[in-house]
Design a protein around this motif. Structure first.
Motif, short mmCIF file in Angstrom:
data_model
loop_
_atom_site.label_atom_id
_atom_site.label_comp_id
_atom_site.label_asym_id
_atom_site.label_seq_id
_atom_site.Cartn_x
_atom_site.Cartn_y
_atom_site.Cartn_z
N SER A 36 -4.90 5.45 13.35
CA SER A 36 -3.51 5.68 12.55
C SER A 36 -3.19 7.05 13.12
CB SER A 36 -3.99 5.69 11.12
OG SER A 36 -4.57 6.94 10.84
N ARG B 200 -1.54 6.46 16.61
CA ARG B 200 -0.15 6.14 16.39
C ARG B 200 0.67 7.18 16.49
NH1 ARG B 200 -2.82 1.55 14.39
NH2 ARG B 200 -2.39 2.11 12.24
N ARG C 196 4.07 8.89 18.31
CA ARG C 196 5.51 9.22 17.70
C ARG C 196 5.60 10.58 18.05
NH1 ARG C 196 3.82 5.56 13.62
NH2 ARG C 196 3.13 7.41 12.19
N SER D 164 -2.98 0.50 24.32
CA SER D 164 -2.15 0.14 23.14
C SER D 164 -1.21 1.74 23.01
CB SER D 164 -2.77 0.28 21.92
OG SER D 164 -3.72 0.80 21.45
N PHE D 165 -1.87 3.01 23.09
CA PHE D 165 -1.57 4.18 23.20
C PHE D 165 -0.53 4.31 24.28
CE2 PHE D 165 -1.66 8.57 24.58
CZ PHE D 165 -0.70 9.08 23.10
N ASP E 256 2.49 2.43 23.57
CA ASP E 256 3.33 3.23 22.53
C ASP E 256 4.30 4.39 22.99
OD1 ASP E 256 3.03 1.21 20.47
OD2 ASP E 256 1.25 3.05 19.38
#
Ligand SMILES: Nc1ncnc2c1ncn2[C@@H]1O[C@H](COP(=O)(O)OP(=O)(O)OP(=O)(O)O)[C@@H](O)[C@H]1O
Ligand SMILES: [Mg+2]
Length: 229
Positions: free
Chosen positions: A164, A167, A171, A192-193, A196
């Motif tokens: 969490s 993610r 951002r 995945s990072f 993102d």
């Protein structure tokens, strides 16, 4: 903004970075992916002048930084968040962030840094060593931003951090880029990072790039194959 040409680096006689080229336009976020031992940290340390260039050239915003010492590179606009964070455990959060101010001539941490990382404002007086891993990573990023960089280098910022928070970090980095127009190069093993956070993904293997593609339309299967042992 960041232009790297035929950059090589070695430990003694053993060359581990073999003439790499990287070109990052202003405001772009590039993820450099690669398995353990492929040369990510060596690349970051060479860009920071911690390891000397064996050959090649590095420009930041059109200014050559090749051969400069680390603190001179920071003054030219390069900031670095090292692998393992390397915050000062015995110093307070505020003192840690202030160490990043040295090249700017300012004595006060700009408010916008604490706005990006409110938890650091709450913990301003606490010792760095008493923060959680995720909080220490935010501290390391805040310290790097305090030098008011043009180019931010981060070496595996997600290492040892829960999903969490990872993610949230993606951002935050995009927000920093959007607010400050910063150019960001981040080394990473978590696909995945990288997907993102990045506009472009490059893959390093044994000190050379083997893949370079925009985030949009990326062949995820191909990239994950490079990352699997
Ligand atoms: N101080 C050193 N002396 C000699 N060889 C080194 C040194 N540091 C790293 N190496 C070697 O250089 C190569 C690249 O290492 P590097 O630390 O850059 O990899 P990395 O991609 O950052 O790996 P990781 O994901 O584990 O952090 C490896 O083969 C490593 O063994
Ligand atoms: Mg490394």
């Amino acid at each position: 903004m960041l232009n790297v040409q035929s950059l090589s680096a070695a430990y003694g006689a053993s060359e581990v970075l073999h003439g790499v080229d990287i070109n990052v336009p202003a405001g772009e976020i590039v993820a450099i992916m690669g398995r353990n031992g492929m040369g990510k940290t060596t690349l970051m340390k060479t860009l920071m002048g911690i390891i000397p260039e064996k050959s090649g050239a590095v420009d930041v915003d059109g200014t050559p930084i090749t051969g400069l010492k680390s603190h001179q590179r920071v003054a030219k606009g390069v900031a670095y968040v090292p692998q393992g964070r390397m915050i000062f455990s015995a110093m307070t959060v505020q003192e840690n962030v202030e160490t990043g101010l040295t090249v700017t001539g300012q004595s006060k941490v700009p408010d916008d840094i604490y706005e990006l990382f409110p938890v650091l404002l709450d913990m301003k007086g606490r010792r760095g060593g008493n923060l959680s891993g995720g909080q220490q990573q935010q501290l390391a990023i805040a310290r790097a931003l305090a030098s008011n960089p043009k180019v931010l280098l981060l070496d595996e910022p997600t290492e040892g951090i829960q999903p969490s928070i990872i993610r949230e970090m993606a951002r935050t980095l995009r927000k920093i880029r959007d607010q400050k127009g910063l150019t960001i190069v981040v080394s990473e093993q978590v696909l995945s990072f990288a997907l993102d956070v990045a506009d472009r993904v490059m893959v390093i293997e044994n000190g050379s790039f083997v893949h370079d593609s925009p985030r949009d339309g990326i062949d995820e299967a191909k990239v994950s194959k490079f990352l699997s042992v």
